[in-house]
Design a protein around this motif. Structure first.
Motif, PDB file in Angstrom:
ATOM      1  N   PHE A 736       0.856  -1.178   0.000  1.00 15.15           N
ATOM      2  CA  PHE A 736       0.000   0.000   0.000  1.00 15.15           C
ATOM      3  C   PHE A 736       0.897   1.235   0.000  1.00 15.15           C
ATOM      4  N   ALA A 737       0.376   2.357  -0.533  1.00 17.99           N
ATOM      5  CA  ALA A 737       1.146   3.591  -0.630  1.00 17.99           C
ATOM      6  C   ALA A 737       1.005   4.354   0.678  1.00 17.99           C
ATOM      7  N   LEU A 738       1.893   4.106   1.625  1.00 20.78           N
ATOM      8  CA  LEU A 738       1.783   4.704   2.943  1.00 20.78           C
ATOM      9  C   LEU A 738       2.180   6.178   2.932  1.00 20.78           C
ATOM     10  N   ASP A 739       3.280   6.506   2.295  1.00 13.18           N
ATOM     11  CA  ASP A 739       3.803   7.862   2.390  1.00 13.18           C
ATOM     12  C   ASP A 739       4.454   8.315   1.090  1.00 13.18           C
ATOM     13  N   GLY A 740       3.971   7.797  -0.037  1.00 18.40           N
ATOM     14  CA  GLY A 740       4.568   8.157  -1.314  1.00 18.40           C
ATOM     15  C   GLY A 740       5.911   7.515  -1.547  1.00 18.40           C
ATOM     16  N   ARG A 741       6.256   6.553  -0.718  1.00 21.92           N
ATOM     17  CA  ARG A 741       7.573   5.929  -0.809  1.00 21.92           C
ATOM     18  C   ARG A 741       7.756   5.213  -2.141  1.00 21.92           C
ATOM     19  N   GLN A 742       8.993   5.098  -2.574  1.00 22.90           N
ATOM     20  CA  GLN A 742       9.346   4.369  -3.790  1.00 22.90           C
ATOM     21  C   GLN A 742      10.069   3.098  -3.378  1.00 22.90           C
ATOM     22  N   VAL A 743       9.421   1.964  -3.611  1.00 15.63           N
ATOM     23  CA  VAL A 743       9.974   0.673  -3.216  1.00 15.63           C
ATOM     24  C   VAL A 743      10.836   0.140  -4.350  1.00 15.63           C
ATOM     25  N   VAL A 744      12.104  -0.136  -4.056  1.00  8.93           N
ATOM     26  CA  VAL A 744      13.078  -0.549  -5.075  1.00  8.93           C
ATOM     27  C   VAL A 744      13.423  -2.014  -4.869  1.00  8.93           C
ATOM     28  N   GLN A 745      13.253  -2.800  -5.908  1.00 10.92           N
ATOM     29  CA  GLN A 745      13.526  -4.222  -5.829  1.00 10.92           C
ATOM     30  C   GLN A 745      15.025  -4.501  -5.770  1.00 10.92           C
ATOM     31  N   LEU A 746      15.418  -5.367  -4.837  1.00  7.48           N
ATOM     32  CA  LEU A 746      16.771  -5.927  -4.832  1.00  7.48           C
ATOM     33  C   LEU A 746      16.658  -7.307  -4.209  1.00  7.48           C
ATOM     34  N   ARG A 747      16.611  -8.305  -5.081  1.00  5.25           N
ATOM     35  CA  ARG A 747      16.337  -9.671  -4.651  1.00  5.25           C
ATOM     36  C   ARG A 747      17.504 -10.240  -3.834  1.00  5.25           C
ATOM     37  N   GLY A 748      17.177 -11.172  -2.943  1.00 11.26           N
ATOM     38  CA  GLY A 748      18.190 -11.770  -2.078  1.00 11.26           C
ATOM     39  C   GLY A 748      18.213 -11.158  -0.689  1.00 11.26           C
ATOM     40  N   TYR A 749      17.346 -10.158  -0.442  1.00  7.61           N
ATOM     41  CA  TYR A 749      17.265  -9.492   0.864  1.00  7.61           C
ATOM     42  C   TYR A 749      15.800  -9.298   1.237  1.00  7.61           C
ATOM     43  N   PRO A 750      15.492  -9.201   2.548  1.00  4.14           N
ATOM     44  CA  PRO A 750      14.088  -8.966   2.946  1.00  4.14           C
ATOM     45  C   PRO A 750      13.592  -7.631   2.411  1.00  4.14           C
ATOM     46  N   ASN A 751      12.283  -7.513   2.305  1.00  3.34           N
ATOM     47  CA  ASN A 751      11.664  -6.305   1.775  1.00  3.34           C
ATOM     48  C   ASN A 751      12.073  -5.069   2.573  1.00  3.34           C
ATOM     49  N   GLN A 752      12.550  -4.057   1.846  1.00  2.00           N
ATOM     50  CA  GLN A 752      12.884  -2.736   2.385  1.00  2.00           C
ATOM     51  C   GLN A 752      13.911  -2.799   3.516  1.00  2.00           C
ATOM     52  N   SER A 753      14.738  -3.848   3.522  1.00  2.00           N
ATOM     53  CA  SER A 753      15.683  -4.054   4.624  1.00  2.00           C
ATOM     54  C   SER A 753      16.992  -3.299   4.445  1.00  2.00           C
ATOM     55  N   LEU A 754      17.246  -2.746   3.257  1.00  2.00           N
ATOM     56  CA  LEU A 754      18.528  -2.100   2.999  1.00  2.00           C
ATOM     57  C   LEU A 754      18.449  -0.585   3.149  1.00  2.00           C
ATOM     58  N   SER A 755      17.365  -0.102   3.735  1.00  2.00           N
ATOM     59  CA  SER A 755      17.212   1.329   4.005  1.00  2.00           C
ATOM     60  C   SER A 755      16.904   1.512   5.484  1.00  2.00           C
TER      61      SER A 755
END
Length: 853
Positions: A736-755
């Motif tokens: 869902f669009a919580l705050d206009g965030r831009q979700v960037v795919q990078l496979r091999g890691y949990p979702n949004q874990s590198l920010s």
């Protein structure tokens, strides 16, 4: 078969001889008789009259015994391919009359066939290819040809040791008809691997060069992954031609293969022996053009790019005249074809080869310029004609251009309404004398609507999603009952509805786009409305606290126009959007104020260039790049607030909170300051993305990609906003669009874990993907992929290092079905630890829905 026939005839002559000797009749010199009668005996289902008539031995005819008449009768009966045994006897002689008997055995009929040793899906093909249908006559020839066919078929596919054994089993019945069942036992064995490839007679080129020229026939090398070392006959024959081409590329135009053979080694591998005759080295001499009037010699020389004295290269010469491997190649043929000369022909002719120097004449027949007469499209059952015809680059009365034909095929494929693999241009009624051509484009409709209906568990609860996407909608028929089949379709518009809900959030969105606003020009209009409601998670009860919420409501209007410069692959897009962020007692670590609102009025401008080939789901060539800038008005220039003082005041509150985290007054004052700073969001955001597609071999596509994003502030005292940030890692899907965030795919890691929790203001990503299709049919397009990726997010330019990336690699599969869109699964291995970790992340599984990366 001919040898077998001669043996039968010889045996029958002996039979006649012995029969007549028993009756003490001497006819060494051959006596003439009149046929007194012919009878038929033996195991046959044919009536006597039919057999006698076919043999040609009619009652009353004169024949010589022995003589050619009997031999010819036997030949006729054999030629019918109905009998397994034929014998002719002299039963009796009365005066000058001879009475004959034809003894026959019918060939057995096939009742059933059983094939073992092959996959079930291959059995029907073998039966059809060899015509092993019920009732067919089973001959020795049928058995032999069937055996040879199957052995050759599997040998060509690498099963070099295939053995086939065929047995027939006689079936007895009450009427004594000849019938059999057939059992075909296939032993494919293992695919044979190539231990060595040995060349003899090679001196001009090294064996390493020749082996490299053989693209699909490789000897065993455990370090090689992509190329097989199994012997495939069809690939081997093509590679033999490639060896000769390699010599031709290096000046040895007379090179030839004298012989090639295969030897079987003790370890059940094979070795290939190739004997060559290289011939002499040739050079290019004078190259002249004959028949050209439209283009000068100097202009054509720019395409040939060959100088006198260069090593002769026949392959390169042909490609620069007409490259059949590239429809848009930079060659002389396309120069003429793209400028109207459809009926032109270009032929290189060697006029001299004295002293191994080849002089060439390139003879050109230009013909008349051709013009399109009639242009039509067939196969569009749902899509209205005007939607298709406005995309055509070929129009009646227009000068013929091959490039325009190729571009039209691409544009029709990019629409997404037709199977891109099935779009075919058909030249009709070519008239070289009048200089006209009719063009017909054949298309095949595919499903243009998609439905997303799913449920899953995530974020602490059940998530339900209902999405409807109509990609070939017709809004003008919205109130036309007859147009609902089941929805109004055919005008190329897009309409999408999406609902998603769980215990903790609800999202609603609606979007509409018209690709040709007004119907005259390719100007796309789009509009979207969305609303999201997020409830705060109660850590004590584990439920959603519905009295505390964060709401986002937004609307966006956009226009996108195709450009003609720098070229007509460019599109300029613009959008105006307005969003309201409303926080109701929503205190988390993500924002420093829990009550209040922020408003976002922004303008987005983007420039894209997309010239990927034909199929948008599986491009095989071209590139796609985009650069966008999203800008808000510089509110701080005219709102009259002293942001420097606010920044100093905020620093003071942060200092107080660092001394006493329970200081409520300092926390409240900090929230008030942030509410004032972010009442109207002020920012600029830049994104860049580029993809390239290269077909390495047939259908094997390499896709490198690079991405970059930056979120900045006009006024450093006001600072970077807490919205619109980049969150890197995982499958790239935002629930869902919580705050206009831009979700960037990078496979091999949990979702949004590198920010960080608040997201990054900078990110970069590099990707390399290798794709290979399993099927590209309209009902389902499936392809496998392997990937290498690296990326990261950063909080400021002080931290930014484009080479400090989190790396991953893995494999995946994509499935595109018209009714459901793109689905997929990836298995990615992260080679680096996530922030705060000390060991590499390891394997992650990602499920992909709706993305086309």
């Amino acid at each position: 078969m001919k040898t077998y026939l001669k043996q039968c005839i010889a045996i029958l002559i002996v039979v006649f001889s012995f029969t007549l000797q028993a009756q003490e009749v001497d006819f060494e010199s051959g006596e003439t008789y009149v046929i007194g009668g012919v009878s038929v005996s033996g195991n046959t289902s044919f009536n006597e009259q039919t057999v006698v008539a076919y043999s040609g031995l009619k009652k009353g005819n004169e024949i010589k015994i022995p003589g050619e008449d009997i031999a010819n009768a036997i030949k006729k009966l054999w030629s019918s391919k109905l009998f397994s045994d034929i014998e002719v006897y002299l039963k009796n002689i009365e005066g000058n009359k001879a009475f004959l008997e034809i003894q026959l055995s019918d060939l057995p009929q096939l009742v059933d066939v059983k094939i073992t040793g092959v996959k079930k899906g291959k059995i029907e093909g073998i039966i059809n290819d060899n015509k092993l249908k019920k009732g067919v006559k089973v001959t020795e020839n049928l058995i032999t040809t069937t055996k040879n066919f199957i052995e050759k078929k599997y040998k060509k596919n690498g099963f070099y040791n295939t053995k086939v054994n065929i047995n027939t089993i006689e079936i007895k019945d009450s009427i004594d008809n000849a019938r059999v069942n057939m059992v075909v036992a296939v032993d494919k064995g293992e695919k044979v691997k190539i231990k060595d490839i040995i060349f003899k007679g090679d001196s001009a080129l090294k064996e390493k060069v020749l082996r490299k020229a053989m693209k699909s026939t490789k000897k065993i090398n455990r370090l090689r992954i992509l190329k097989r070392s199994k012997f495939i006959d069809s690939a081997y024959q093509a590679d033999l031609a490639s060896v000769i081409d390699k010599y031709a590329e290096n000046g040895y135009r007379d090179a030839r293969i004298i012989s090639d053979s295969i030897s079987v080694n003790d370890d059940k591998t094979i070795s290939i022996h190739i004997e060559l005759e290289e011939g002499d080295l040739y050079k290019f001499g004078d190259i002249s053009f004959i028949g050209n009037t439209v283009y000068t010699d100097e202009q054509l020389d720019r395409y040939i790019r060959i100088k006198k004295g260069d090593t002769y290269n026949g392959v390169m010469l042909q490609k620069r005249i007409q490259d059949n491997t590239k429809p848009d190649g930079d060659d002389i043929a396309n120069l003429y074809q793209n400028n109207g000369y459809l009926f032109s022909s270009i032929n290189p002719v060697e006029v001299s080869a004295k002293d191994n120097v080849i002089d060439l004449e390139i003879r050109i027949s230009e013909g008349k310029p051709a013009y399109f007469n009639n242009v039509s499209v067939v196969g569009n059952d749902k899509t209205n004609d005007h939607v298709i015809y406005r995309e055509l680059r070929t129009r009646p009365g227009q000068l013929y251009s091959k490039a325009d034909v190729v571009r039209t095929v691409r544009e029709l494929g990019q629409l997404g309404f037709f199977d891109a693999q099935e779009i075919a241009p058909d030249f009709k009624n070519p008239n070289p004398n009048e200089g006209t051509i009719d063009m017909e484009f054949s298309v095949k409709e595919t499903g243009s609507s998609q439905i997303e209906l799913q449920g899953g568990y995530g974020g602490g609860g059940f998530i339900g999603t209902l999405g409807l996407s109509f990609n070939n909608f017709s809004i003008r028929n919205l109130f036309n009952k007859e147009a609902y089949q089941p929805i109004p379709m055919g005008d190329g518009q897009k309409l999408a509805l999406r609902l998603q809900a769980s215990r903790f959030f609800q999202t609603y969105s609606f979007s509409f786009s018209e690709p040709w606003l007004g119907g005259k020009r390719p100007v796309q209009f789009s509009a979207s409305i969305s609303h999201t409601k997020q409830f705060l998670f109660d850590r004590f009860t584990g439920n959603a606290d519905r009295s505390r919420s964060f709401n986002i409501t937004g609307i966006t209007l956009g226009l996108a126009k195709r450009l003609t410069v720098p070229d007509n692959y460019f599109t300029l897009s613009q959008a105006l959007s307005y969003q309201v962020y409303d926080l109701n007692n929503y205190n988390t670590g993500l924002f420093t104020f829990g009550d209040g609102s922020s408003k976002n009025l922004s303008y987005t401008i983007g420039l894209t260039r997309n010239n990927t080939r034909i199929d948008p789901i599986y491009p095989t060539g071209g590139s796609n790049f985009s650069i966008t800038a999203k800008l808000s008005p510089p509110w701080s220039l005219f709102d009259g607030k002293d942001y420097e003082a606010l920044a100093e005041d905020r620093e003071e509150q942060e200092r107080l909170l660092s001394l006493d985290p329970t200081d409520v007054d300092a926390a409240n004052r900090r929230s008030e300051i942030d509410q004032e700073r972010f009442n109207w969001l002020e920012f600029y955001k830049v994104n860049f993305k580029a993809d390239w597609y290269t077909e390495i071999t047939k259908d094997l596509v390499l896709r490198p990609s690079v991405e970059f994003g930056f979120l900045g502030a006009y006024n450093n005292d006001r600072g970077v906003i807490p919205f619109e940030r980049f969150f890197v890692g995982g499958d790239g899907l935002g629930n869902f669009a919580l705050d206009g965030r831009q979700v960037v795919q990078l496979r091999g890691y949990p979702n949004q874990s590198l920010s960080t929790q608040d997201g990054g203001s900078i990110y970069n990503k590099f990707s390399l993907e290798l794709r290979y299709p399993i099927t590209l049919k309209a009902s389902a397009k499936i392809y496998a992929l392997g990937f290498l990726e690296g990326g990261n997010s950063y909080n400021s330019f002080r931290d930014f290092n484009p080479f400090n990336v989190k790396r991953s690699a893995g494999l995946g599969v994509r499935i595109f079905m018209p009714a459901f869109g793109l689905l997929g699964i990836d298995f990615g291995h992260g080679f680096d630890p996530i922030p705060g970790g000390t060991v590499k992340n390891g394997w992650e599984t990602h499920f992909i829905i709706g993305q086309q990366f």
